[in-house]
Write a protein that holds these residues in place. Structure first.
Motif, short mmCIF file in Angstrom:
data_model
loop_
_atom_site.label_atom_id
_atom_site.label_comp_id
_atom_site.label_asym_id
_atom_site.label_seq_id
_atom_site.Cartn_x
_atom_site.Cartn_y
_atom_site.Cartn_z
N GLN A 107 0.85 -1.21 0.00
CA GLN A 107 0.00 0.00 0.00
C GLN A 107 0.88 1.25 0.00
O GLN A 107 0.66 2.18 -0.75
N ARG A 108 1.88 1.24 0.86
CA ARG A 108 2.72 2.44 1.00
C ARG A 108 3.51 2.70 -0.27
O ARG A 108 3.69 3.84 -0.67
N LEU A 109 4.01 1.63 -0.89
CA LEU A 109 4.79 1.81 -2.12
C LEU A 109 3.91 2.38 -3.24
O LEU A 109 4.32 3.29 -3.97
N TRP A 110 2.68 1.88 -3.35
CA TRP A 110 1.78 2.40 -4.39
C TRP A 110 1.34 3.83 -4.07
O TRP A 110 1.15 4.65 -4.97
N GLN A 111 1.12 4.12 -2.79
CA GLN A 111 0.72 5.50 -2.45
C GLN A 111 1.84 6.48 -2.80
O GLN A 111 1.60 7.56 -3.33
N LYS A 112 3.09 6.07 -2.53
CA LYS A 112 4.20 6.95 -2.88
C LYS A 112 4.32 7.05 -4.40
O LYS A 112 4.58 8.13 -4.95
N LEU A 113 4.09 5.92 -5.07
CA LEU A 113 4.15 5.92 -6.53
C LEU A 113 3.12 6.92 -7.10
O LEU A 113 3.40 7.64 -8.05
N ALA A 114 1.93 6.97 -6.48
CA ALA A 114 0.88 7.91 -6.96
C ALA A 114 1.40 9.35 -6.89
O ALA A 114 1.21 10.14 -7.82
N VAL A 115 2.09 9.67 -5.81
CA VAL A 115 2.63 11.03 -5.65
C VAL A 115 3.75 11.27 -6.66
O VAL A 115 3.78 12.26 -7.39
N ASN A 116 4.68 10.31 -6.73
CA ASN A 116 5.82 10.45 -7.64
C ASN A 116 5.38 10.50 -9.10
O ASN A 116 6.00 11.18 -9.92
N ALA A 117 4.29 9.78 -9.44
CA ALA A 117 3.86 9.70 -10.84
C ALA A 117 3.38 11.05 -11.36
O ALA A 117 3.42 11.30 -12.55
N VAL A 118 2.90 11.89 -10.46
CA VAL A 118 2.47 13.23 -10.89
C VAL A 118 3.64 14.21 -10.80
O VAL A 118 3.97 14.90 -11.77
N ILE A 119 4.29 14.26 -9.64
CA ILE A 119 5.27 15.33 -9.40
C ILE A 119 6.55 15.12 -10.21
O ILE A 119 7.05 16.06 -10.85
#
Ligand code: KPL
Length: 318
Positions: free
Chosen positions: A200-212
């Motif tokens: 969950q944490r890796l995907w949540q960070k991925l969501a942030v990184n994928a935009v920024i």
């Protein structure tokens, strides 16, 4: 799995692979408490000049070797207690392959990569425990002109902001080991928490990184510039696609929703050059595959249209 070898009393070294900003930050923090060997592509002096998040400069002495020398056993080569893979995601498998002949097959690994590409692959194929970390520690290596008078006194790595690191394995089979490693990081001054939901944490960070990361890297702007009104429609469209993928993957949205999470990170890290922009500025390959690839693959798996994410992938330097 025994945790004996990763307790603070162990004298087997921690092998940290990758002398980028995160690898140097982890090495400098851990080396003050544990035997650490930092492996990089090039040979380097046995010291790291660290500028702490409080702005203090420290020089930390530790063993540094070339990965190829360590792997070829050209130096004394005791089995490590833990291998921390701190390379960029696209270099991780090759680094592990190079070390493999010198590691016992059950050596515990800790993966520090962004995205969600190497983590499932290595977890599936490595015989020993594979811990994954999701970290918000922010660090960079200052880029300075060698002609500059500040060059000789520059730090090797700047700890731009203290963050938090979560540690666990994808199948939740090694909670005791995750707790032991988190405790060691805590003793080295980092905030680290073992967790049972690292996917969950890796995907949540991925969501942030994928935009920024891709937007800042392709426009060569600081994170905070994404708060400008000209980026809003694009970010909203990306977040909508990402939200649908996360739901299909069973990833919980944050309490305030994806849009608020991403806007919050843009604001909190406004002055930062994202890690992807740092790669672009230094002429290094970017992690667009590790960050956007899993979203595109998941979109295909779940038959979801992802035109914004695909366009972003195509526009992102690689
Ligand atoms: O993790 C980051 C990165 O740059 O990789 C963010 C959160 C975008 C902060 O810069």
């Amino acid at each position: 799995m025994t945790i004996r070898t990763v307790t603070p009393v162990a004298d087997a070294p921690w092998l940290i692979v990758g002398a980028g900003a995160l690898g140097q930050l982890f090495s400098a923090s851990l080396a003050r408490h544990y035997p650490v060997i930092l492996l990089g592509r090039q040979s380097a002096p046995p010291a790291i000049r660290l500028r702490t998040s409080e702005g203090m400069d420290h020089q930390v002495t530790l063993r540094r070797e070339r990965l190829s020398d360590w792997a070829a056993e050209r130096s004394r080569n005791e089995p490590p207690a833990l291998v921390v893979l701190a390379t960029k995601s696209h270099d991780t498998q090759a680094a592990l392959d190079a070390l493999m002949p010198r590691l016992t097959p059950t050596t515990p690994l800790l993966l520090l990569q962004n995205g969600f590409q190497v983590q499932p692959r290595i977890s599936e194929h490595w015989a020993g425990p594979v811990l994954c970390a999701s970290t918000t520690e922010a660090a960079y290596r200052p880029l300075l002109d060698p002609e500059s008078e500040l060059y000789s006194t520059r730090p090797d790595v700047v700890h731009a902001a203290a963050g938090e690191t979560w540690i666990g394995d994808l199948d939740d089979r090694h909670p005791t080991l995750a707790a032991a490693v988190a405790e060691c990081l805590g003793k080295a001054g980092m905030t680290a928490t073992p967790c049972l939901d690292i996917r969950q944490r890796l995907w949540q960070k991925l969501a942030v990184n994928a935009v920024i990361n891709p937007l800042t890297a392709s426009h060569r702007i600081r994170n905070g510039d994404l708060a400008g009104p000209e980026f809003r429609p694009r970010i909203v469209a990306l977040v909508a696609e990402i939200g649908r993928i996360m739901q299909a993957e069973g990833i919980q949205p944050p309490a305030t929703g994806w849009q608020a999470l991403i806007e919050g990170v843009i604001e909190a890290t406004a002055a930062n050059h994202s890690s992807m922009l740092q790669d672009v500025l230094a002429g290094r390959p970017t992690e667009r595959g590790a960050i956007l690839g899993p979203l595109i693959d998941a979109g295909l798996r779940h038959r979801l249209d992802t035109p914004e994410i695909i366009a972003l992938y195509q526009a992102t330097p690689h």
